[in-house]
Each structure stands twice: as structure tokens, then as C-alpha cells.
Design a protein around this motif. Structure first.
Motif, PDB file in Angstrom:
ATOM      1  N   MET A  93       0.836  -1.206   0.000  1.00 60.75           N
ATOM      2  CA  MET A  93       0.000   0.000   0.000  1.00 60.75           C
ATOM      3  C   MET A  93       0.868   1.253   0.000  1.00 60.75           C
ATOM      4  SD  MET A  93      -2.952  -1.231  -0.267  1.00 60.75           S
ATOM      5  CE  MET A  93      -3.541  -2.926  -0.166  1.00 60.75           C
ATOM      6  N   ASN A  94       1.947   1.175   0.718  1.00 65.02           N
ATOM      7  CA  ASN A  94       2.932   2.248   0.762  1.00 65.02           C
ATOM      8  C   ASN A  94       3.453   2.548  -0.650  1.00 65.02           C
ATOM      9  OD1 ASN A  94       5.006   3.932   1.544  1.00 65.02           O
ATOM     10  ND2 ASN A  94       6.221   2.335   2.517  1.00 65.02           N
ATOM     11  N   GLN A  95       3.798   1.499  -1.388  1.00 63.07           N
ATOM     12  CA  GLN A  95       4.319   1.682  -2.744  1.00 63.07           C
ATOM     13  C   GLN A  95       3.237   2.182  -3.703  1.00 63.07           C
ATOM     14  OE1 GLN A  95       6.738  -1.519  -4.331  1.00 63.07           O
ATOM     15  NE2 GLN A  95       7.524  -2.056  -2.304  1.00 63.07           N
ATOM     16  N   LEU A  96       2.030   1.662  -3.565  1.00 64.35           N
ATOM     17  CA  LEU A  96       0.931   2.125  -4.420  1.00 64.35           C
ATOM     18  C   LEU A  96       0.648   3.601  -4.185  1.00 64.35           C
ATOM     19  CD1 LEU A  96      -1.437  -0.949  -4.018  1.00 64.35           C
ATOM     20  CD2 LEU A  96      -0.424  -0.176  -6.165  1.00 64.35           C
ATOM     21  N   ARG A  97       0.684   3.998  -2.928  1.00 64.14           N
ATOM     22  CA  ARG A  97       0.441   5.403  -2.600  1.00 64.14           C
ATOM     23  C   ARG A  97       1.549   6.281  -3.169  1.00 64.14           C
ATOM     24  NH1 ARG A  97      -3.449   8.655   0.516  1.00 64.14           N
ATOM     25  NH2 ARG A  97      -2.683  10.696  -0.116  1.00 64.14           N
ATOM     26  N   ALA A  98       2.790   5.801  -3.073  1.00 67.08           N
ATOM     27  CA  ALA A  98       3.913   6.558  -3.628  1.00 67.08           C
ATOM     28  C   ALA A  98       3.788   6.711  -5.134  1.00 67.08           C
ATOM     29  CB  ALA A  98       5.231   5.868  -3.282  1.00 67.08           C
ATOM     30  N   ALA A  99       3.126   5.747  -5.780  1.00 67.81           N
ATOM     31  CA  ALA A  99       2.928   5.804  -7.232  1.00 67.81           C
ATOM     32  C   ALA A  99       1.678   6.585  -7.615  1.00 67.81           C
ATOM     33  CB  ALA A  99       2.837   4.386  -7.795  1.00 67.81           C
ATOM     34  N   ALA A 100       0.935   7.084  -6.633  1.00 69.71           N
ATOM     35  CA  ALA A 100      -0.271   7.898  -6.850  1.00 69.71           C
ATOM     36  C   ALA A 100      -1.422   7.102  -7.457  1.00 69.71           C
ATOM     37  CB  ALA A 100       0.049   9.127  -7.706  1.00 69.71           C
ATOM     38  N   ILE A 101      -1.398   5.780  -7.292  1.00 71.61           N
ATOM     39  CA  ILE A 101      -2.448   4.927  -7.855  1.00 71.61           C
ATOM     40  C   ILE A 101      -3.633   4.877  -6.902  1.00 71.61           C
ATOM     41  CG2 ILE A 101      -3.021   2.558  -8.509  1.00 71.61           C
ATOM     42  CD1 ILE A 101      -0.007   2.317  -9.335  1.00 71.61           C
ATOM     43  N   GLY A 102      -4.814   5.135  -7.427  1.00 74.57           N
ATOM     44  CA  GLY A 102      -5.993   5.229  -6.577  1.00 74.57           C
ATOM     45  C   GLY A 102      -6.801   3.956  -6.438  1.00 74.57           C
ATOM     46  N   VAL A 103      -6.704   3.037  -7.427  1.00 76.29           N
ATOM     47  CA  VAL A 103      -7.550   1.844  -7.392  1.00 76.29           C
ATOM     48  C   VAL A 103      -6.714   0.588  -7.612  1.00 76.29           C
ATOM     49  CG1 VAL A 103      -9.534   0.647  -8.392  1.00 76.29           C
ATOM     50  CG2 VAL A 103      -9.552   3.140  -8.210  1.00 76.29           C
ATOM     51  N   LEU A 104      -6.771  -0.298  -6.640  1.00 76.55           N
ATOM     52  CA  LEU A 104      -6.153  -1.619  -6.714  1.00 76.55           C
ATOM     53  C   LEU A 104      -7.209  -2.573  -7.261  1.00 76.55           C
ATOM     54  CD1 LEU A 104      -4.310  -3.301  -3.714  1.00 76.55           C
ATOM     55  CD2 LEU A 104      -6.080  -4.501  -4.977  1.00 76.55           C
ATOM     56  N   VAL A 105      -6.913  -3.238  -8.371  1.00 74.02           N
ATOM     57  CA  VAL A 105      -7.866  -4.178  -8.978  1.00 74.02           C
ATOM     58  C   VAL A 105      -7.434  -5.588  -8.600  1.00 74.02           C
ATOM     59  CG1 VAL A 105      -8.978  -4.940 -11.094  1.00 74.02           C
ATOM     60  CG2 VAL A 105      -8.254  -2.550 -10.869  1.00 74.02           C
ATOM     61  N   LEU A 106      -8.181  -6.184  -7.696  1.00 72.13           N
ATOM     62  CA  LEU A 106      -7.783  -7.420  -7.034  1.00 72.13           C
ATOM     63  C   LEU A 106      -8.167  -8.649  -7.851  1.00 72.13           C
ATOM     64  CD1 LEU A 106      -6.574  -8.484  -4.357  1.00 72.13           C
ATOM     65  CD2 LEU A 106      -8.909  -8.498  -3.450  1.00 72.13           C
ATOM     66  N   SER A 107      -7.168  -9.449  -8.187  1.00 69.77           N
ATOM     67  CA  SER A 107      -7.428 -10.723  -8.867  1.00 69.77           C
ATOM     68  C   SER A 107      -8.177 -11.637  -7.908  1.00 69.77           C
ATOM     69  CB  SER A 107      -6.087 -11.349  -9.285  1.00 69.77           C
ATOM     70  OG  SER A 107      -6.294 -12.573  -9.945  1.00 69.77           O
ATOM     71  N   TRP A 108      -9.374 -12.077  -8.297  1.00 65.89           N
ATOM     72  CA  TRP A 108     -10.280 -12.723  -7.327  1.00 65.89           C
ATOM     73  C   TRP A 108     -10.859 -14.027  -7.854  1.00 65.89           C
ATOM     74  CZ3 TRP A 108     -15.546 -13.964  -7.147  1.00 65.89           C
ATOM     75  CH2 TRP A 108     -16.068 -14.245  -5.865  1.00 65.89           C
ATOM     76  N   TYR A 109     -10.846 -15.022  -6.979  1.00 62.44           N
ATOM     77  CA  TYR A 109     -11.543 -16.291  -7.199  1.00 62.44           C
ATOM     78  C   TYR A 109     -12.592 -16.463  -6.104  1.00 62.44           C
ATOM     79  CZ  TYR A 109      -7.897 -17.761 -10.492  1.00 62.44           C
ATOM     80  OH  TYR A 109      -7.044 -17.852 -11.559  1.00 62.44           O
ATOM     81  N   PRO A 110     -13.701 -17.124  -6.395  1.00 61.06           N
ATOM     82  CA  PRO A 110     -14.716 -17.347  -5.361  1.00 61.06           C
ATOM     83  C   PRO A 110     -14.156 -18.159  -4.194  1.00 61.06           C
ATOM     84  CG  PRO A 110     -15.584 -17.852  -7.551  1.00 61.06           C
ATOM     85  CD  PRO A 110     -14.109 -17.657  -7.709  1.00 61.06           C
ATOM     86  N   PRO A 111     -14.803 -18.086  -3.032  1.00 60.54           N
ATOM     87  CA  PRO A 111     -14.346 -18.855  -1.866  1.00 60.54           C
ATOM     88  C   PRO A 111     -14.171 -20.333  -2.206  1.00 60.54           C
ATOM     89  CG  PRO A 111     -16.091 -17.347  -1.243  1.00 60.54           C
ATOM     90  CD  PRO A 111     -15.995 -17.278  -2.736  1.00 60.54           C
ATOM     91  N   ALA A 160      -6.060   5.590   1.673  1.00 60.04           N
ATOM     92  CA  ALA A 160      -7.027   6.261   0.788  1.00 60.04           C
ATOM     93  C   ALA A 160      -7.074   5.619  -0.602  1.00 60.04           C
ATOM     94  CB  ALA A 160      -6.724   7.753   0.676  1.00 60.04           C
ATOM     95  N   ILE A 161      -6.764   4.336  -0.673  1.00 63.32           N
ATOM     96  CA  ILE A 161      -6.810   3.581  -1.928  1.00 63.32           C
ATOM     97  C   ILE A 161      -8.109   2.780  -1.960  1.00 63.32           C
ATOM     98  CG2 ILE A 161      -5.716   1.679  -3.199  1.00 63.32           C
ATOM     99  CD1 ILE A 161      -3.026   2.686  -1.990  1.00 63.32           C
ATOM    100  N   LYS A 162      -8.711   2.665  -3.138  1.00 66.65           N
ATOM    101  CA  LYS A 162      -9.935   1.892  -3.310  1.00 66.65           C
ATOM    102  C   LYS A 162      -9.621   0.534  -3.934  1.00 66.65           C
ATOM    103  CE  LYS A 162     -12.383   5.431  -1.932  1.00 66.65           C
ATOM    104  NZ  LYS A 162     -13.053   5.431  -0.616  1.00 66.65           N
ATOM    105  N   VAL A 163     -10.552  -0.407  -3.767  1.00 69.43           N
ATOM    106  CA  VAL A 163     -10.357  -1.775  -4.259  1.00 69.43           C
ATOM    107  C   VAL A 163     -11.509  -2.166  -5.174  1.00 69.43           C
ATOM    108  CG1 VAL A 163     -10.119  -4.204  -3.613  1.00 69.43           C
ATOM    109  CG2 VAL A 163      -9.088  -2.417  -2.167  1.00 69.43           C
ATOM    110  N   ALA A 192     -15.520   1.023   3.309  1.00 64.72           N
ATOM    111  CA  ALA A 192     -15.151   2.364   2.828  1.00 64.72           C
ATOM    112  C   ALA A 192     -14.165   2.321   1.666  1.00 64.72           C
ATOM    113  CB  ALA A 192     -14.562   3.176   3.988  1.00 64.72           C
ATOM    114  N   ALA A 193     -13.409   1.232   1.540  1.00 61.73           N
ATOM    115  CA  ALA A 193     -12.419   1.133   0.465  1.00 61.73           C
ATOM    116  C   ALA A 193     -12.979   0.467  -0.795  1.00 61.73           C
ATOM    117  CB  ALA A 193     -11.191   0.361   0.939  1.00 61.73           C
ATOM    118  N   PHE A 194     -14.225   0.051  -0.774  1.00 59.93           N
ATOM    119  CA  PHE A 194     -14.830  -0.609  -1.936  1.00 59.93           C
ATOM    120  C   PHE A 194     -15.053   0.420  -3.035  1.00 59.93           C
ATOM    121  CE2 PHE A 194     -18.416  -2.445  -4.316  1.00 59.93           C
ATOM    122  CZ  PHE A 194     -17.972  -3.741  -4.518  1.00 59.93           C
ATOM    123  N   TYR A 195     -14.459   0.179  -4.185  1.00 57.08           N
ATOM    124  CA  TYR A 195     -14.478   1.179  -5.262  1.00 57.08           C
ATOM    125  C   TYR A 195     -15.846   1.262  -5.941  1.00 57.08           C
ATOM    126  CZ  TYR A 195     -13.461   3.423  -9.765  1.00 57.08           C
ATOM    127  OH  TYR A 195     -13.476   4.251 -10.871  1.00 57.08           O
TER     128      TYR A 195
END
Length: 429
Positions: A147-165, A190-193, A223-226
């Protein structure tokens, strides 16, 4: 005798001058003098520019440091993120770092290349070596640093690779249980997902319907849900559907069109759905399926119709004429020969950041609402912008970012994020 008195007078004068100078010097000292190096912001904080490194430490997320200014993030800049890594400390074994060498589909070609798995920590399934080593996605310190690195890169949205449970890819284990920790960590910065729904056995419009309901019901209130603000003013979740072309467009239409048999439109589970564009013909399939837009994902220019920069202008024109969103995907380079040793022809050299800048410039030329980055940490395909370090072992010589620092691509992304933001302001004018 006269000479002795003269010397005594001169000595007395010099001594008096020394005492006077010392007293004046003491009067001009302030209580903070001699300690300003220990507290550099004590009196001059408002006038000092704070470096990105100083504000992006993990401690910046704590309550005591929360008031410190941090670089902005841009929510129209998305990045694909993977949480499938594991190591012996957290999982009792390595996950994904020991990736199998994928055989070529032609047995004759496959016979000419090595087989088996990688053997971490010295030998990992990547042509680059992470600064954090072969880490676990479950490690709280790793997550904080990401998250530290993403913030340093000014990226606002992390797009999470997701599989069902209960589901995962062939080299990993189920990881949906990690989502709450990623959401919490992202919120501190302050990053969204957003969610990148991966293909799995049996995936179709019905199972994706259940996936969307599950994600929104379980994570939608965080609150972080994009959520993306549409042109009509609605704030809706945004989902990327990877390898969407594997399901026929008429099946997707049941889910994504107003008249579909189990449509999500105008329900509590409505969202912005983005399909993967690979072949040119997929444009029309995506339109008839009822999707809201398309993205290109692959970071190898020329690999597919969608990933070829020269086609983006035509794709954007098609999207504009059909009220679709076009999200081009840019990447710093591509090399997957550590897991697909026969795929050297798709390697794209980073050229010290020039390849990345060329892709970013191509994306900006078509004036997209959103730009996506492939990727933060897809180490197998060498598309990561995460920090990498030089490393040489008895059997491997890894690529690196030299002559630049490990954070080179974070800084480059930050500069282009600001440039993208300024360009968008002019487009609106």
C-alpha cells in the motif's frame, strides 16, 4: 619596563575582546539551536517540501501520523494486483514462487524446453527478483509495504485478482479470506479496491451472478470498496471480467442486458462491467453481451489486437459510438520465459522505462476516462512495477531496474499520473 607594560595592555585588550564576543554569541542562541536536525519540521514544517519517501513509510498509516500530508492518489488510474503468493513462514510452503514451467501445447516443441517447478527462495518463477523476497500475501508487513508503494505511485484503485471462496488457480490456494485485510490496508492509504473476476471451472453467467451478489453483500459497504460515478450520477461498483470471451455473448446478455433472464440491471447488484478485448471481433460480442466497456490487460504490444497500441484509436472510436467505456492497459514490459520458456517471442524489453512511457503516451492519445496498469505484482510475466533488486545466484542471474533505483517504476507512474490528471482537465475544458 615600558615594553613589558605595552605587552600587558595588548594581552588585556585581546582578553576583553574575547569575553565580549563570547557574551554576544550566547545572547543570539535560541533554545532549538543544535537540535534542528532531530526535529526538522519543528518550526519550518509549513515551508518544507516533504519527500515521497518520508510520507510513505508504513508508520504513515498510524493514527499519530495520519495528519501528515501525503501525495495524492488518482482514482482514474487502476492497477492489477495479485494476492496468490505464499512462503514457508506463513503457509508452510511456497505458493506461486515455485510456479511450474508450463509445457508448450505442441509436444515436439515442448520436448526442447525445461520442465518441472522452480525452487525458492534462490530460484523463483520470475525473471526479476522482488525487494521483499519471495513473500507471502498474508504477511501484514508485506501488505502495508504494498500500500505504501501504491500510494507513492499515486495509484488510486487496486484491482484485485479474485476467485470465489474455495477456488484458486492451479498454482495457488483459495485467498478470498484475505480480502478484508486488503480492504482495511487500502483504506488506511485512501486507496480503493475493485475486483478482477478470474476464470474458473464452470464459470458462466449464473455463477458470476452469484459472485457479484457475494462480493457486494460481503464487501460493498466497506469504505475502500471502489465505486465509479456514471454520467447519470450513479455510483456503482466496477468489475473487470478476465477472459470474458470464454462465455458466449448470449449467455452474458442474460445477466447484463435489461431484458436478460436474470438481469442485474436496476437491481441492488447493478454495476459497471468491463470485458476483456483480445481479438477484434470481440468488440461486437462485448456490445451484444450488454457489457459497459472493455479493457486490454496484456502488457505485450502486438501480442493481441487489443494489446496493440496502434489499434486503440479505432477501439476508442467504436466504444464512443456505442456508449461503451474503453480502458486501455499499459505495462512496463513483458517477459514470462521463467514459466513459459518457449515464449521468448512475446518478450518486450523495458528499455529503461521507455517501453512504459510509450504505452502511457499511447493510452493518453485516445483520451480514456480510466487507464489500467498491468501490473503491480504479476512477477511471472515480468509486468510488475513493484520494487525489484539485482540478484545473482549459482544458477540464476535475475533482471533488474539498473541503472535506476528499485522504486523507478513507482516514480515514473507517479509522474505520469499527474500528467494524466492535467491532460484530463484540459480535455474537459
Amino acid at each position: 619596563m615600558a615594553r613589558l607594560r605595552r605587552r600587558a595592555c595588548i594581552a588585556l585588550f585581546l582578553f576583553t575582546l574575547f569575553i565580549f564576543g563570547t557574551m554576544m554569541g550566547l545572547r543570539t542562541l535560541k533554545p532549538s539551536d543544535g537540535f534542528s536536525d532531530l526535529a526538522p519540521f519543528a518550526e519550518r514544517g509549513e515551508r518544507r517540501s516533504v519527500s515521497h519517501e518520508a510520507i510513505s513509510r508504513p508508520q504513515a498509516a498510524t493514527s499519530s501520523d495520519a495528519k501528515a500530508p501525503r501525495p495524492p492518489v488518482y482514482y482514474d488510474l487502476h492497477i492489477f494486483y495479485y494476492m496468490w503468493y505464499g512462503n514457508t513462514h506463513f503457509e508452510g510452503k511456497y505458493l506461486h514462487w515455485d510456479h511450474v514451467m508450463v509445457p508448450h501445447w505442441d509436444p515436439k516443441i515442448s520436448a526442447s524446453y525445461p520442465k518441472g517447478r522452480h525452487s525458492p527462495p534462490e530460484d523463483i518463477g520470475s525473471s526479476f527478483y522482488p525487494e521483499l523476497g519471495p513473500y507471502s500475501s498474508r504477511d501484514p508487513e508485506v501488505l502495508e509495504e504494498h500500500m505504501n508503494q501504491l500510494r507513492a505511485a499515486a495509484i488510486g484503485v487496486l484491482v484485485l485478482s479474485w476467485y470465489p471462496p474455495g477456488l484458486a488457480d492451479d498454482n495457488g490456494e483459495p485467498s478470498d479470506s484475505l480480502v478484508p485485510f486488503i480492504l482495511d490496508a487500502a483504506h488506511r492509504y485512501a486507496i480503493k479496491v475493485a475486483f478482477h473476476i478470474q476464470p474458473y471451472k464452470g464459470r458462466d453467467d449464473h455463477t458470476v451472478h452469484e459472485n457479484i451478489k457475494y462480493i457486494i453483500d460481503k464487501y460493498g459497504a466497506h469504505a475502500a470498496f471502489y465505486k465509479y460515478k456514471t454520467s447519470t450520477g450513479r455510483s456503482l461498483p466496477l468489475f473487470y471480467i478476465y477472459d470474458s470471451y470464454l462465455t458466449p455473448p448470449e449467455s452474458w446478455a442474460n445477466l447484463f442486458t435489461q431484458s436478460g433472464s436474470h438481469s442485474l440491471r436496476n437491481t441492488p447488484y447493478d454495476a459497471v462491467f468491463i470485458a476483456l478485448l483480445v481479438e477484434e471481433g470481440h468488440k461486437h460480442d462485448i456490445l451484444s453481451a450488454g457489457y459497459d466497456g472493455m479493457y486490454t490487460y496484456f502488457a505485450s504490444n502486438g501480442f493481441s489486437f487489443g494489446s496493440s497500441h496502434q489499434n486503440w484509436k479505432a477501439v476508442k472510436a467504436f466504444c464512443d459510438s456505442n456508449n461503451l467505456m474503453f480502458i486501455p492497459s499499459v505495462g512496463p514490459g513483458y517477459i514470462d520465459t521463467s514459466i513459459r520458456p518457449w515464449n521468448n517471442h512475446n518478450t518486450r524489453n523495458r528499455v529503461n522505462g521507455k517501453y512504459y512511457e510509450t504505452a502511457l503516451q499511447a493510452a493518453l492519445m485516445v483520451r480514456p476516462e480510466i487507464v489500467s496498469i498491468t501490473s503491480f505484482n504479476e512477477w511471472h510475466e515480468g509486468t510488475q512495477i513493484e520494487k525489484a533488486v539485482p540478484k545473482k545466484t549459482l544458477t540464476r542471474l535475475y533482471l533488474d531496474y539498473l541503472p535506476h533505483q528499485p522504486n523507478m517504476y513507482l516514480e515514473l507512474t507517479h509522474r505520469w499520473a499527474e500528467h494524466f490528471n492535467k491532460e484530463k482537465e484540459q480535455w474537459l475544458m
